[in-house]
Motif scaffolding. Structure first.
Motif, PDB file in Angstrom:
ATOM      1  N   SER A 130      38.100  83.511  62.023  1.00  0.00           N
ATOM      2  CA  SER A 130      37.050  84.391  62.246  1.00  0.00           C
ATOM      3  C   SER A 130      35.842  84.394  61.116  1.00  0.00           C
ATOM      4  CB  SER A 130      37.426  85.909  61.493  1.00  0.00           C
ATOM      5  OG  SER A 130      38.416  85.907  63.003  1.00  0.00           O
ATOM      6  N   SER A 131      35.643  83.004  60.218  1.00  0.00           N
ATOM      7  CA  SER A 131      34.301  83.167  59.275  1.00  0.00           C
ATOM      8  C   SER A 131      32.976  82.265  60.384  1.00  0.00           C
ATOM      9  CB  SER A 131      34.560  81.686  58.105  1.00  0.00           C
ATOM     10  OG  SER A 131      35.171  80.716  59.224  1.00  0.00           O
ATOM     11  N   GLY A 132      33.806  81.238  61.382  1.00  0.00           N
ATOM     12  CA  GLY A 132      32.513  81.060  62.420  1.00  0.00           C
ATOM     13  C   GLY A 132      32.200  80.033  62.384  1.00  0.00           C
ATOM     14  N   ASP A 133      33.439  79.470  61.131  1.00  0.00           N
ATOM     15  CA  ASP A 133      32.639  77.791  59.682  1.00  0.00           C
ATOM     16  C   ASP A 133      33.564  76.876  61.034  1.00  0.00           C
ATOM     17  OD1 ASP A 133      31.049  78.881  58.533  1.00  0.00           O
ATOM     18  OD2 ASP A 133      31.974  79.174  57.200  1.00  0.00           O
ATOM     19  N   LYS A 152      39.068  54.532  72.141  1.00  0.00           N
ATOM     20  CA  LYS A 152      38.425  54.455  71.505  1.00  0.00           C
ATOM     21  C   LYS A 152      39.234  55.306  69.911  1.00  0.00           C
ATOM     22  CE  LYS A 152      35.700  58.368  72.164  1.00  0.00           C
ATOM     23  NZ  LYS A 152      33.944  59.459  72.642  1.00  0.00           N
ATOM     24  N   PRO A 153      38.905  55.123  68.662  1.00  0.00           N
ATOM     25  CA  PRO A 153      39.585  55.364  67.810  1.00  0.00           C
ATOM     26  C   PRO A 153      39.475  56.866  67.817  1.00  0.00           C
ATOM     27  CG  PRO A 153      38.192  53.484  67.648  1.00  0.00           C
ATOM     28  CD  PRO A 153      38.468  54.055  68.006  1.00  0.00           C
ATOM     29  N   ALA A 154      40.134  57.919  67.369  1.00  0.00           N
ATOM     30  CA  ALA A 154      39.731  59.350  67.150  1.00  0.00           C
ATOM     31  C   ALA A 154      39.338  59.236  65.199  1.00  0.00           C
ATOM     32  CB  ALA A 154      41.009  60.261  66.703  1.00  0.00           C
ATOM     33  N   PRO A 155      38.163  60.493  65.202  1.00  0.00           N
ATOM     34  CA  PRO A 155      37.893  60.174  64.275  1.00  0.00           C
ATOM     35  C   PRO A 155      38.453  60.032  62.749  1.00  0.00           C
ATOM     36  CG  PRO A 155      35.729  60.979  65.558  1.00  0.00           C
ATOM     37  CD  PRO A 155      37.393  60.812  66.281  1.00  0.00           C
ATOM     38  N   TRP A 156      39.280  61.783  63.230  1.00  0.00           N
ATOM     39  CA  TRP A 156      40.449  62.438  62.767  1.00  0.00           C
ATOM     40  C   TRP A 156      41.280  62.752  62.874  1.00  0.00           C
ATOM     41  CZ3 TRP A 156      41.472  67.150  62.746  1.00  0.00           C
ATOM     42  CH2 TRP A 156      40.664  68.121  63.216  1.00  0.00           C
ATOM     43  N   TYR A 188      43.374  64.395  69.677  1.00  0.00           N
ATOM     44  CA  TYR A 188      42.710  65.847  70.904  1.00  0.00           C
ATOM     45  C   TYR A 188      41.908  66.075  70.206  1.00  0.00           C
ATOM     46  CZ  TYR A 188      41.510  69.293  74.484  1.00  0.00           C
ATOM     47  OH  TYR A 188      41.084  70.022  75.348  1.00  0.00           O
ATOM     48  N   PRO A 189      42.422  66.746  69.338  1.00  0.00           N
ATOM     49  CA  PRO A 189      41.292  67.684  68.045  1.00  0.00           C
ATOM     50  C   PRO A 189      39.744  66.978  67.630  1.00  0.00           C
ATOM     51  CG  PRO A 189      43.479  67.688  67.205  1.00  0.00           C
ATOM     52  CD  PRO A 189      43.412  66.883  68.560  1.00  0.00           C
ATOM     53  N   ASP A 194      33.932  68.232  65.769  1.00  0.00           N
ATOM     54  CA  ASP A 194      33.570  67.726  64.622  1.00  0.00           C
ATOM     55  C   ASP A 194      35.120  67.306  63.452  1.00  0.00           C
ATOM     56  OD1 ASP A 194      31.399  67.598  62.082  1.00  0.00           O
ATOM     57  OD2 ASP A 194      31.174  66.406  63.255  1.00  0.00           O
ATOM     58  N   VAL A 195      34.302  66.866  62.805  1.00  0.00           N
ATOM     59  CA  VAL A 195      35.744  66.648  61.389  1.00  0.00           C
ATOM     60  C   VAL A 195      35.482  68.097  60.121  1.00  0.00           C
ATOM     61  CG1 VAL A 195      34.260  65.255  60.156  1.00  0.00           C
ATOM     62  CG2 VAL A 195      36.936  65.127  59.565  1.00  0.00           C
ATOM     63  N   ASN A 196      34.144  68.336  60.099  1.00  0.00           N
ATOM     64  CA  ASN A 196      33.288  68.788  59.402  1.00  0.00           C
ATOM     65  C   ASN A 196      33.821  70.721  59.853  1.00  0.00           C
ATOM     66  OD1 ASN A 196      31.789  67.622  57.481  1.00  0.00           O
ATOM     67  ND2 ASN A 196      30.341  67.337  59.265  1.00  0.00           N
ATOM     68  N   ARG A 197      34.732  70.780  61.105  1.00  0.00           N
ATOM     69  CA  ARG A 197      34.527  71.772  61.962  1.00  0.00           C
ATOM     70  C   ARG A 197      36.412  72.317  61.671  1.00  0.00           C
ATOM     71  NH1 ARG A 197      30.986  76.303  62.644  1.00  0.00           N
ATOM     72  NH2 ARG A 197      32.155  77.170  64.562  1.00  0.00           N
ATOM     73  N   ALA A 198      36.742  71.457  60.933  1.00  0.00           N
ATOM     74  CA  ALA A 198      38.399  71.667  60.609  1.00  0.00           C
ATOM     75  C   ALA A 198      38.630  71.379  59.970  1.00  0.00           C
ATOM     76  CB  ALA A 198      38.876  69.557  61.297  1.00  0.00           C
ATOM     77  N   TYR A 199      39.522  72.588  59.550  1.00  0.00           N
ATOM     78  CA  TYR A 199      40.352  73.655  58.562  1.00  0.00           C
ATOM     79  C   TYR A 199      40.353  72.780  57.949  1.00  0.00           C
ATOM     80  CZ  TYR A 199      40.906  76.793  54.992  1.00  0.00           C
ATOM     81  OH  TYR A 199      41.387  77.716  53.904  1.00  0.00           O
ATOM     82  N   ASN A 200      41.399  72.454  56.590  1.00  0.00           N
ATOM     83  CA  ASN A 200      43.015  71.795  56.127  1.00  0.00           C
ATOM     84  C   ASN A 200      43.582  72.127  55.685  1.00  0.00           C
ATOM     85  OD1 ASN A 200      44.168  69.189  55.971  1.00  0.00           O
ATOM     86  ND2 ASN A 200      43.371  68.169  54.625  1.00  0.00           N
TER      87      ASN A 200
END
Length: 206
Positions: A130-133, A152-156, A188-189, A194-200
């Motif tokens: 819901s944060s939109g980030d 190709k390699p998955a970036p993350w 897949y993800p 983009d890696v910056n849109r992936a919450y860890n």
């Protein structure tokens, strides 16, 4: 925010790890509005017997050892995206069933951590989206490129191949373009988001 599940089961491997996984997902699957349990079988009669105590609606699909969790994934994802483009989807699997028995205790701890982090607090997951980030949420995010058979390699990737993903974000991508290989779902993800849109939720170098 509607929540959906696509869960891959391979029943013909380590039974202790299999049942450990099923006990966890079975404990948490009440949080989902739509549940798809896909069973990749080598022998459907044997698979049915192994899963007879897992009282869920199971979708049986013939296994392809070179594709693993990728079998049937896009088919079932398409159903969910068509029905609810604004929801979020959890992609899961019976983690570690194919690992060597010598690694069993470590695998059990790793799998347990994934379920607890990703599923025990669905309100927290909803707040992140819901944060939109962020467009995807998981744990053990690895930003070293993953090279395991894709074009190709998955970036993350999220180690363990379990993650939440935004249906709306996927619909803005070439979401059917999955790597046709055994690790296609885990990669897949990393291809789509983009890696910056992936919450860890949690990370470790161990």
């Amino acid at each position: 925010m509607n929540k959906h599940l696509i869960y891959h089961i391979y029943p013909h491997a380590d039974r202790k790890i299999l049942y450990e996984n099923l006990s966890y997902i079975g404990s948490f699957d009440h949080i989902f509005d739509k549940k798809i349990y896909k069973v990749a079988y080598d022998d459907i009669t044997s698979a049915s017997l192994i899963l007879r105590s897992f009282n869920r609606d199971l979708q049986y699909i013939e296994n392809n050892k070179s594709l693993g969790e990728t079998v049937g994934f896009i088919k079932f994802l398409e159903q969910i995206l068509n029905e609810d483009p604004d929801g979020i989807t959890y992609v899961g699997t019976t983690a570690g069933v194919s690992k060597p028995i010598s690694e069993r205790e470590n695998v059990k701890a790793w799998a347990r951590s994934i379920y607890m982090l990703c599923l025990a607090n669905p309100t927290h997951i909803e707040k992140i989206f819901s944060s939109g980030d962020y467009d995807t949420v998981g744990c053990f995010k690895k930003t070293v490129p993953m090279e395991k058979g894709g074009p190709k390699p998955a970036p993350w990737h999220f180690s363990g191949g379990q993650f939440w993903i935004s249906n709306r974000a996927l619909l803005k991508t070439n979401w059917k373009d999955i790597a046709v290989c055994r690790h296609g779902v885990e990669m897949y993800p990393g291809y789509m988001i983009d890696v910056n849109r992936a919450y860890n939720l949690f990370d470790t170098d161990m």
